[in-house]
Design a protein around this motif. Structure first.
Motif, mmCIF file in Angstrom:
data_model
loop_
_atom_site.group_PDB
_atom_site.id
_atom_site.type_symbol
_atom_site.label_atom_id
_atom_site.label_comp_id
_atom_site.label_asym_id
_atom_site.label_seq_id
_atom_site.Cartn_x
_atom_site.Cartn_y
_atom_site.Cartn_z
ATOM 1 N N GLU A 31 -28.315 -59.874 2.540
ATOM 2 C CA GLU A 31 -29.389 -59.030 1.995
ATOM 3 C C GLU A 31 -29.784 -58.038 3.079
ATOM 4 O OE1 GLU A 31 -31.846 -61.762 -1.112
ATOM 5 O OE2 GLU A 31 -32.072 -62.296 1.008
ATOM 6 N N ARG B 266 -31.422 -55.135 2.620
ATOM 7 C CA ARG B 266 -32.717 -54.495 2.367
ATOM 8 C C ARG B 266 -33.665 -55.512 1.757
ATOM 9 N NH1 ARG B 266 -30.460 -51.389 5.081
ATOM 10 N NH2 ARG B 266 -29.889 -49.207 4.681
ATOM 11 N N ARG B 267 -34.699 -55.901 2.500
ATOM 12 C CA ARG B 267 -35.707 -56.838 2.022
ATOM 13 C C ARG B 267 -37.077 -56.202 2.138
ATOM 14 N NH1 ARG B 267 -34.687 -62.260 1.704
ATOM 15 N NH2 ARG B 267 -36.743 -62.728 2.563
ATOM 16 N N ARG C 116 -33.583 -58.859 7.387
ATOM 17 C CA ARG C 116 -32.284 -58.977 6.730
ATOM 18 C C ARG C 116 -31.813 -60.423 6.854
ATOM 19 N NH1 ARG C 116 -28.921 -53.520 8.726
ATOM 20 N NH2 ARG C 116 -30.663 -52.060 8.464
ATOM 21 N N THR C 117 -30.984 -60.837 5.928
ATOM 22 C CA THR C 117 -30.454 -62.195 5.966
ATOM 23 C C THR C 117 -28.980 -62.198 5.592
ATOM 24 O OG1 THR C 117 -31.054 -62.651 3.659
ATOM 25 C CG2 THR C 117 -32.667 -63.233 5.349
ATOM 26 N N ARG D 155 -30.705 -64.793 10.248
ATOM 27 C CA ARG D 155 -31.895 -64.033 9.882
ATOM 28 C C ARG D 155 -32.168 -62.986 10.966
ATOM 29 N NH1 ARG D 155 -35.057 -67.877 8.164
ATOM 30 N NH2 ARG D 155 -34.942 -67.304 5.969
#
Length: 248
Positions: free
Chosen positions: A81, A83-84, A89-90, A112
């Motif tokens: 991910e 864009r959080r 980000r992850t 993370r």
């Protein structure tokens, strides 16, 4: 089996955290691109992404050379991910190795990326199931798991030096080996020429901090700080387990 997987997801057995003064995009690139990732991560000799559709998770193969002519390989699936809403980000993955010499049978983990005022807080948590029954469980607890934790932390610091100081992973490895060799030679010299000081020399060689330009696992946090989110991201639950991958 589902309960065991859920417990591993919620409470990763190994935790490593590094504070890296670098741009988030650059850290993401050097950890997500296989050719760069395999350069700094001591746990892998080769990582290869497999072809996929644009919206599908990424399947990959990995290999680790454990002896000059012995390579242990496995496969995995990952998703990220980038864009959080909170700016972090992850990246999560599941992996497995059918190789009979691999103590690691299957596992899961995450990375993370948490932006800070001066860089990125880079965190990983992962766990796995060892094979070989009771012997494997004992070998894992006494030797393999501590070794994996150390290798992860050492690799994270090697990555940090690459980003912060421009020291390539290859140069960092040579420097680390050279420093270990010098310490061993100092102890050997004390044993041969000053036996009365050999014990003190060995203690100094063991406790003396590495040079600032040499990777060191001790620079990384190895336990989750209090009130820190040490749980795995939700994206991990959406990735197929090794059994589900074989059935699909």
């Amino acid at each position: 089996m589902k309960q065991q997987t859920k417990q591993q997801t919620q409470r990763p057995g190994l935790y490593v955290e590094a504070r890296i003064r670098a741009e988030l995009d650059e850290l993401w690139a050097r950890t997500q691109e296989p050719a760069r990732h395999q350069r700094w991560d001591l746990r892998f000799t080769e990582i290869t992404y497999l072809p996929k559709a644009e919206d599908e998770p990424q399947h990959f193969r990995y290999a680790t050379r454990v002896l000059p002519f012995v390579t242990v390989a496995g496969t995995g699936i990952s998703a990220g991910e980038r864009r959080r809403p909170d700016g972090t980000r992850t990246s999560a993955l599941r992996f497995a190795s059918p190789h009979p010499l691999s103590l690691l049978a299957e596992g899961s983990g995450y990375w993370r990326y948490v932006p800070t005022e001066d860089g990125v807080r880079f965190v990983t948590g992962y766990d796995y199931r060892p094979r070989w029954g009771r012997f494997g469980a004992l070998a894992d607890r006494l030797a393999f798991r501590p070794l994996m934790g150390w290798a992860t932390a050492w690799s994270f610091d090697r990555l940090r030096l690459w980003l912060e100081r421009g020291i390539t992973p290859e140069r960092a490895l040579l420097q680390g080996l050279g420093e270990v060799l010098l310490r061993l030679l100092a102890v050997l010299a004390a044993v041969l020429f000053a036996p009365m000081t050999a014990l003190a020399t060995a203690a100094v060689a063991l406790m003396l901090p590495p040079l600032p330009t040499t990777p060191a696992a001790r620079r990384c946090l190895r336990t989750p700080p209090e009130r820190s989110r040490a749980h795995a991201p939700r994206i991990l639950a959406r990735l197929a387990t090794p059994q589900e991958q074989q059935q699909s």
